[in-house]
Design an enzyme around this catalytic site. Structure first.
Site, PDB file in Angstrom:
ATOM      1  N   ASP A  28      -4.039  -4.261 -12.386  1.00 14.79           N
ATOM      2  CA  ASP A  28      -4.654  -5.232 -11.556  1.00 14.79           C
ATOM      3  C   ASP A  28      -5.742  -5.498 -11.013  1.00 14.79           C
ATOM      4  OD1 ASP A  28      -1.906  -4.982 -10.364  1.00 14.79           O
ATOM      5  OD2 ASP A  28      -1.889  -4.300  -9.227  1.00 14.79           O
ATOM      6  N   ASP A  33      -3.870 -18.055   1.523  1.00 15.89           N
ATOM      7  CA  ASP A  33      -2.725 -17.160   1.398  1.00 15.89           C
ATOM      8  C   ASP A  33      -1.914 -16.673   0.481  1.00 15.89           C
ATOM      9  OD1 ASP A  33      -4.032 -17.011   3.968  1.00 15.89           O
ATOM     10  OD2 ASP A  33      -2.470 -17.488   5.571  1.00 15.89           O
ATOM     11  N   ASN A  34      -2.023 -17.538  -0.451  1.00 12.68           N
ATOM     12  CA  ASN A  34      -1.595 -17.283  -1.571  1.00 12.68           C
ATOM     13  C   ASN A  34      -1.407 -16.563  -2.133  1.00 12.68           C
ATOM     14  OD1 ASN A  34       1.304 -19.523  -0.119  1.00 12.68           O
ATOM     15  ND2 ASN A  34      -0.232 -20.738  -0.707  1.00 12.68           N
ATOM     16  N   ASP A  71       7.661  -1.187  -3.219  1.00 13.92           N
ATOM     17  CA  ASP A  71       6.598   0.392  -3.973  1.00 13.92           C
ATOM     18  C   ASP A  71       5.994   0.752  -2.715  1.00 13.92           C
ATOM     19  OD1 ASP A  71       6.987  -0.825  -6.018  1.00 13.92           O
ATOM     20  OD2 ASP A  71       4.347  -1.932  -6.251  1.00 13.92           O
TER      21      ASP A  71
END
Length: 367
Positions: free
Chosen positions: A40, A152-153, A322
């Site tokens: 990531d 916030d996205n 997860d």
């Protein structure tokens, strides 16, 4: 209080009933996961960057050719953070965090490239105290997931690359790797891996079933229930714990011709599907976001309320599923009661959604 929920895992689930009656101490390599390892890479970007690659501010997509240069540019242009990711690896990482000691309770298998991102992924897995044994190859680069943050996205772009290249004969079948599989008592694989190596999943699932160990699978996404239905149903007879969220459960029910949209009914019917190991009854656990989590076991269906959270405290819900599974697995690995496993799942998810990405503080505060 409903005593049924307090079924002890050592009688209901453990491969060794009453071995030291329910010790809380997990052992190294007791938990085994196999899936798509992704590095990531997250960064705060600007609108121009999103526009350049045709990204929506809040979305999850698989990388196409036009996104290939995105990953390098993200690293060059912005301040990035790296984390070991991918659904199964996230869950194993969270389970390890919940357990804390000893280290390396969780083993993880998956395929990476022989490259810089692969090296970072190995380092990040080590920092998370996960015993990762990657199959390394040169054909494809290490899988990555770019998280492009604006306000916030989060716009997620996943490039599976090497994750798609896992080979049973090149890795799982090797004696030293198979020994780690045999060492485990609890197994977990996200449904995403059904698109990569069905034969690897079946080998692990059959081993668990034949040795009365615990095998967990996640529905993972509606497209898995639809387009990989045959693969999913080949594995289902070996599944002791089935995870999913309400959207996946609804799609699964529809594809299986259950003729109901009621999530509890779908859980019940999923629980009743044919099963090879008759010594364990299947448990079905469906999360429903802020609504209660449904658990079907034997003839009971129960709903467990989630921990309340003020919407303004929610930073990012991406890793919540997860994290829930990771918390639940930490309970299974420590032979805790099933209601405690759900509670651990809710706690882990609650921590994760308050933070960006699938990250967590140094220690859990879970009782």
């Amino acid at each position: 209080m409903n005593t049924h929920t307090h079924t002890h895992i050592c009688t209901q689930l453990s491969a060794h009933p009453h071995k030291g009656c329910c010790p809380d101490v997990a052992l190294p390599n007791l938990l085994f996961g196999m899936g798509n390892p992704l590095l990531d890479i997250s960064a705060v970007v600007d609108k121009d960057f999103l526009d350049k690659y045709g990204l929506k501010p809040n979305d999850q997509i698989l990388a196409e050719d036009k996104h290939k240069a995105l990953f390098e540019e993200l690293v060059k242009k912005f301040k990035v953070e790296y984390h070991a990711g991918g659904a199964t690896q996230n869950s194993i990482k969270i389970a390890q965090w919940m357990i804390q000691e000893p280290h390396k309770v969780g083993t993880f298998f998956g395929c990476i490239g022989n490259d810089k991102f692969g090296e970072i992924l190995k380092q990040k897995a080590e920092e998370a105290h996960v015993d990762a044994h990657y199959y390394e190859q040169d054909k494809e680069p290490t899988g990555t997931c770019a998280a492009c943050i604006t306000g916030d996205n989060r716009s997620l772009v996943a490039n599976l690359a090497a994750a798609n290249c896992y080979k049973k004969d090149k890795h799982l079948d090797l004696e030293e790797n198979w020994k780690l599989v045999e060492k485990a008592k609890v197994y977990y694989i996200a449904g995403f891996f059904l698109t990569v190596s069905l034969e690897s999943i079946l080998k692990v699932a059959k081993h668990a079933s034949e040795n009365n160990k615990l095998f967990g699978l996640n529905l993972s996404a509606p497209f898995i229930c639809q387009f990989f239905k045959d693969n999913l149903m080949q594995v289902m007879p070996y599944v002791d714990v089935l995870f999913g969220n309400e959207t996946e459960a609804a799609t699964f029910g529809k594809e299986q011709g259950f003729e109901t949209k009621d999530i509890k009914e779908i859980a019940k019917k999923a629980q009743a599907l044919p099963k090879v190991n008759k010594k364990r009854q299947r448990i079905v656990v469906f999360t429903q976001g802020k609504d209660g989590t449904i658990m079907a076991q034997s003839d009971k269906i129960e709903t467990f309320p989630v921990i309340e959270i003020d919407p303004k405290d929610i930073v990012d819900t991406n890793g919540a599923g997860d994290a829930f599974v990771g918390g639940f697995l930490s309970g299974l690995a420590q032979e805790q009661q099933l209601d405690q496993c759900v509670k651990a799942g809710h706690y882990a998810a609650n921590v994760i959604i308050r933070r960006a990405g699938c990250t967590f503080p140094e220690k859990p505060d879970f009782k």
